[in-house]
Design a protein around this motif. Sequence first.
Motif, mmCIF file in Angstrom:
data_model
loop_
_atom_site.group_PDB
_atom_site.id
_atom_site.type_symbol
_atom_site.label_atom_id
_atom_site.label_comp_id
_atom_site.label_asym_id
_atom_site.label_seq_id
_atom_site.Cartn_x
_atom_site.Cartn_y
_atom_site.Cartn_z
ATOM 1 N N THR A 114 9.521 -3.651 7.665
ATOM 2 C CA THR A 114 10.399 -4.022 6.546
ATOM 3 C C THR A 114 9.586 -4.850 5.557
ATOM 4 O O THR A 114 8.384 -5.029 5.723
ATOM 5 C CB THR A 114 11.602 -4.833 7.053
ATOM 6 N N GLY A 115 10.200 -5.353 4.556
ATOM 7 C CA GLY A 115 9.504 -6.199 3.586
ATOM 8 C C GLY A 115 9.151 -5.464 2.327
ATOM 9 O O GLY A 115 9.694 -4.394 2.019
ATOM 10 N N ASP A 116 8.181 -6.015 1.575
ATOM 11 C CA ASP A 116 7.830 -5.454 0.267
ATOM 12 C C ASP A 116 7.180 -4.077 0.382
ATOM 13 O O ASP A 116 7.373 -3.226 -0.493
ATOM 14 C CB ASP A 116 6.882 -6.401 -0.477
ATOM 15 N N LYS A 117 6.363 -3.867 1.439
ATOM 16 C CA LYS A 117 5.648 -2.598 1.602
ATOM 17 C C LYS A 117 5.926 -2.048 3.007
ATOM 18 O O LYS A 117 5.048 -2.054 3.871
ATOM 19 C CB LYS A 117 4.153 -2.803 1.386
ATOM 20 N N PRO A 118 7.143 -1.581 3.232
ATOM 21 C CA PRO A 118 7.509 -1.144 4.586
ATOM 22 C C PRO A 118 6.726 0.095 5.022
ATOM 23 O O PRO A 118 6.372 0.950 4.214
ATOM 24 C CB PRO A 118 9.004 -0.833 4.459
ATOM 25 N N ASP A 133 2.099 5.269 3.752
ATOM 26 C CA ASP A 133 2.278 3.838 3.483
ATOM 27 C C ASP A 133 1.134 2.996 4.034
ATOM 28 O O ASP A 133 1.003 1.809 3.686
ATOM 29 C CB ASP A 133 3.602 3.350 4.075
ATOM 30 N N ARG A 143 7.427 -6.861 11.943
ATOM 31 C CA ARG A 143 7.683 -7.369 10.583
ATOM 32 C C ARG A 143 7.203 -6.404 9.506
ATOM 33 O O ARG A 143 7.721 -6.422 8.376
ATOM 34 C CB ARG A 143 7.016 -8.727 10.397
ATOM 35 N N HIS A 166 -1.248 0.811 1.855
ATOM 36 C CA HIS A 166 -0.882 -0.497 1.326
ATOM 37 C C HIS A 166 -1.141 -1.631 2.324
ATOM 38 O O HIS A 166 -0.760 -2.780 2.064
ATOM 39 C CB HIS A 166 0.605 -0.501 0.943
ATOM 40 N N HIS A 167 -1.784 -1.314 3.469
ATOM 41 C CA HIS A 167 -2.006 -2.329 4.503
ATOM 42 C C HIS A 167 -3.448 -2.294 4.988
ATOM 43 O O HIS A 167 -4.066 -1.223 5.057
ATOM 44 C CB HIS A 167 -1.068 -2.069 5.696
#
Length: 295
Positions: free
Chosen positions: A175-179, A185, A172, A188-189
């Motif tokens: 994809t989504g708002d912050k792929p 990247d 999941r 952002h997680h």
Amino acid sequence: MLPRLPSLNGLRAFECAARHLSFTRAAEELSVTQTAISHQIRRLEDELGVRLFLRSKDGLALTEEGSAYFPGVRSAFRELRHSTERLLESSDHSVLTISTLVSVASKWLLPRLPSFREAHPEIDVRISAMTRLVDFRKVGVDAAIRYGNGEWPGLRADWLMSDEIFPVCSPRLLTGDKPLKTPADLAHHPLLQVSGLTANDWNDWLHAAGQPPLTAKGPRLTFDLAMMAVQTAIDGQGVCIGRSTYVDDDLRAGRLVAPFDLRLKSSSGFYFVTPQENAESKKIVAFRQWLSEVL
């Protein structure tokens, strides 16, 4: 008349010290102090009336008499061990107790164990999952799957497999708002990690991926057990720095994905570890052989 046998404790200390050419390693194997080994050897030498070791600042060496005495003593102790194993295995000792990390037990060993039970129904297997190293002689463990460099005094260590270190996450998060498309990247997680020996895995991987220090200092969730970190990643709550040993099955099942190609090779690995005196018992040989077949 037959000569009186010298002290069994002294002979045991001599056999172990002569095998290692070290009082320190003999003390570690026999779970006593180095001073105790030295005293036992000294008493044995006094009892026999000969010197068995040459002690110098360069180390320990056998005298001519010690070199002549050692093969027979070593053979006698091997025969005692084998006779004891045969006695125990002929009675009720078909139980094999294996100690390993919780993550290895749950994610790697247990899913594969039915094939061993099918091949050896006469051996009852007990899994003792823990995070610390065990003292085989004190806790009644027959063997262990340990992570390290393979050097444990007094133990036989057979290489099993190495680890690869790389991020994993729920599909999941691709994809989504912050792929997740590039390592940048990850900022952002939440980054999920495991404490202990693997606590620095994220920093090592991010450095190899060329990411700036700011990324390495991002928000983290740290767990005591790898299985908790992996499950949190499966639930989509962050990106886990995984190790192939305990994430490969989830990758194959599609519960996790590896968003990036970069994988680091760990300098250490997993070993099947047994006390030297029990390394050739039937149940341990059977399990060692099975491990070599499933890897």
